[in-house]
Design an enzyme around this catalytic site. Structure first.
Site, PDB file in Angstrom:
ATOM      1  N   ARG A  60     -31.772  24.033 -56.502  1.00 53.50           N
ATOM      2  CA  ARG A  60     -32.814  24.192 -57.190  1.00 53.50           C
ATOM      3  C   ARG A  60     -33.960  25.351 -56.596  1.00 53.50           C
ATOM      4  NH1 ARG A  60     -29.337  24.657 -61.157  1.00 53.50           N
ATOM      5  NH2 ARG A  60     -28.978  22.661 -62.246  1.00 53.50           N
ATOM      6  N   HIS A 208     -14.589  24.040 -59.738  1.00 50.72           N
ATOM      7  CA  HIS A 208     -14.461  23.566 -61.192  1.00 50.72           C
ATOM      8  C   HIS A 208     -13.410  24.015 -62.214  1.00 50.72           C
ATOM      9  CE1 HIS A 208     -17.299  26.423 -62.801  1.00 50.72           C
ATOM     10  NE2 HIS A 208     -18.406  26.029 -62.227  1.00 50.72           N
ATOM     11  N   ASP A 273     -20.590  20.018 -57.864  1.00 50.03           N
ATOM     12  CA  ASP A 273     -21.489  20.712 -58.758  1.00 50.03           C
ATOM     13  C   ASP A 273     -22.661  19.868 -59.135  1.00 50.03           C
ATOM     14  OD1 ASP A 273     -22.282  22.646 -60.522  1.00 50.03           O
ATOM     15  OD2 ASP A 273     -20.743  22.344 -62.112  1.00 50.03           O
ATOM     16  N   GLY A 292     -25.202  20.892 -67.085  1.00 48.87           N
ATOM     17  CA  GLY A 292     -25.058  20.469 -65.664  1.00 48.87           C
ATOM     18  C   GLY A 292     -25.262  18.984 -65.575  1.00 48.87           C
TER      19      GLY A 292
END
Ligand code: NCD
Ligand code: ZN
Ligand code: ZN
Length: 409
Positions: A60, A208, A273, A292
């Site tokens: 982030r 994913h 992830d 998420g």
């Protein structure tokens, strides 16, 4: 006389062997069955594994520091046994140019506890000559993606969902997420990626994947990744998780989850992830709740729990968490002389309850809270330095380095 020797049961050449591993200048300098003289020794009864590599994380920073920072993210990774993590480019401002990538590197290099790589978000063809490229279909046009892909010089990693096939549902709830982002959208994206690969044959990885159909559709030379949520959670868990279970691609039917877990021989790697959002962002109504799930700290224990149940073997775990990602991303890893001294030391039988209070991630919640699992990370070594130790915590402020630096940094 070696500087440091690590001694104990080691997963080496496909079996567990008692080894003495000499470490010199951050690298493995000798492997021996007999004792080696050293200034310092780490002796363990726990299992020594080659360091875990996580090819898909969202730390982030820069931008959304209220969810995670590069420091908290890499601390969480170290506590989860990860020695190298590849960070996604969907920061507050997406990392679409080499200039932005270099600016990000300046910020995060001061905070990394473990080694890392930084992806560039594909979309601008002139920026495509970077080692790690992430394609999020829907962010750029398919035409620009083809141009980027054809010019690319590194590894091309895809989030495979074609937004053209997203569905509309009236007054949707979290239970409609799997209909709104249907498996057909994932399959169509895989077909597009297949067509790119057939035309240009660049190194290609689909991160994913979530369904049996994708496993069947994707061309053999394209590598496939799965995430812990798609191996350990399905739409069944939404009764408990509610909007906290919102993730893209969505949690699927239980049958798909079981298919993936029982066909890991067809999968090349696990990427967590790890996608932290705050509880406030997650508990909003659907569809406003963010997509998420975090999970970097416990994924290895989720895998070892399956091993304990007899559903997985150790060689599969090491392939999915180390050898697979190392091969896909061209990292010279593994327990061999000359390689970086990256190790994950795990008490593989230890039974424990996942508790978010133990976590380093800033986001403060986990979909696995309260789960009873097997396996506890005891130590994480990155290039010979112990960066995490169970009893003590994180042992460095900054040790990690970028393994995929681009020119000019
Ligand atoms: C990710 C995030 O939060 O950044 N969310 C998710 O649902 N997986 C983005 C992504 O990996 O697609
Ligand atoms: Zn994605
Ligand atoms: Zn992601």
């Amino acid at each position: 006389m070696y500087t440091l020797v690590l001694s104990g049961p080691t997963y080496y050449q496909n079996k567990i062997q008692n080894l003495n591993i000499a470490i010199e200048n951050q690298k493995i300098s000798k492997l021996s069955k007999s004792k080696l003289k050293s200034e310092a020794t780490i002796k363990t009864k726990d299992l020594i594994l080659p360091g875990l590599i996580d090819p898909h994380v969202h730390f982030r920073e820069p931008g959304n520091k209220h969810k995670e920072t590069f420091r908290t993210g890499t601390c969480a990774a170290a506590a989860g046994g990860i020695t190298t993590a590849l960070d996604m480019p969907n920061n507050y401002r997406h990392i679409t140019t080499k200039k932005l990538l270099q600016e990000k590197e300046k910020i995060v290099s001061k905070k990394a506890v473990i080694d890392y790589g930084l992806y560039l978000q594909a979309g601008i063809p002139s920026e495509a000559d970077t080692p790690l490229m992430k394609y999020f279909l829907g962010f750029g046009s398919f035409d620009d993606y083809e141009k980027c892909y054809s010019k690319s010089t590194g590894v091309n990693v895809f989030h495979a969902e074609d937004p053209e096939l997203f569905q509309e549902v009236e007054n949707p709830t979290i239970y409609d997420h799997n209909t709104i982002h249907p498996p057909e959208a994932a399959e169509a994206a895989c077909k597009f990626i297949n067509s790119l690969y057939s035309k240009y044959q660049k190194p290609t990885h689909i991160t994913h994947i979530t369904t049996r159909q994708e496993v069947h559709t994707i061309l053999p030379n394209i590598t496939k990744g799965v995430t812990p949520p798609h191996l350990f959670l399905s739409i069944k868990n939404l009764d408990v998780l509610g909007t906290f279970g919102k993730v893209d691609p969505p949690l699927r039917e239980e049958a798909d989850r079981i298919y993936l877990l029982t066909h890991l021989d067809k999968i090349d790697c696990v990427g967590t992830d790890h996608a932290p959002h705050t509880p406030e962002e997650k508990e909003a109504d659907y569809p406003a709740a963010k997509s998420g799930l975090p999970g970097i700290e416990d994924y290895i224990s989720l895998l070892f729990t399956e091993l304990h149940k007899g559903n997985l073997d150790l060689s599969t775990i090491v392939r999915l968490t180390h050898a697979g990602p190392a091969k896909i991303f061209g990292l010279k890893r593994g327990i061999a002389t000359g390689n970086d001294a990256d190790f994950t030391i795990i008490d593989r039988k230890k039974e424990r309850i996942i508790n978010v209070q133990d976590h380093f991630s800033k986001c403060g919640w986990t979909p696995y809270d309260g789960w009873k699992v097997r396996g506890e990370i005891q130590k994480t070594l990155v290039r010979g330095k112990t960066v995490f130790e169970k009893e003590v915590g994180i042992l460095t402020r900054k040790w990690g380095k970028n393994l995929f630096k681009i020119d000019g940094k």
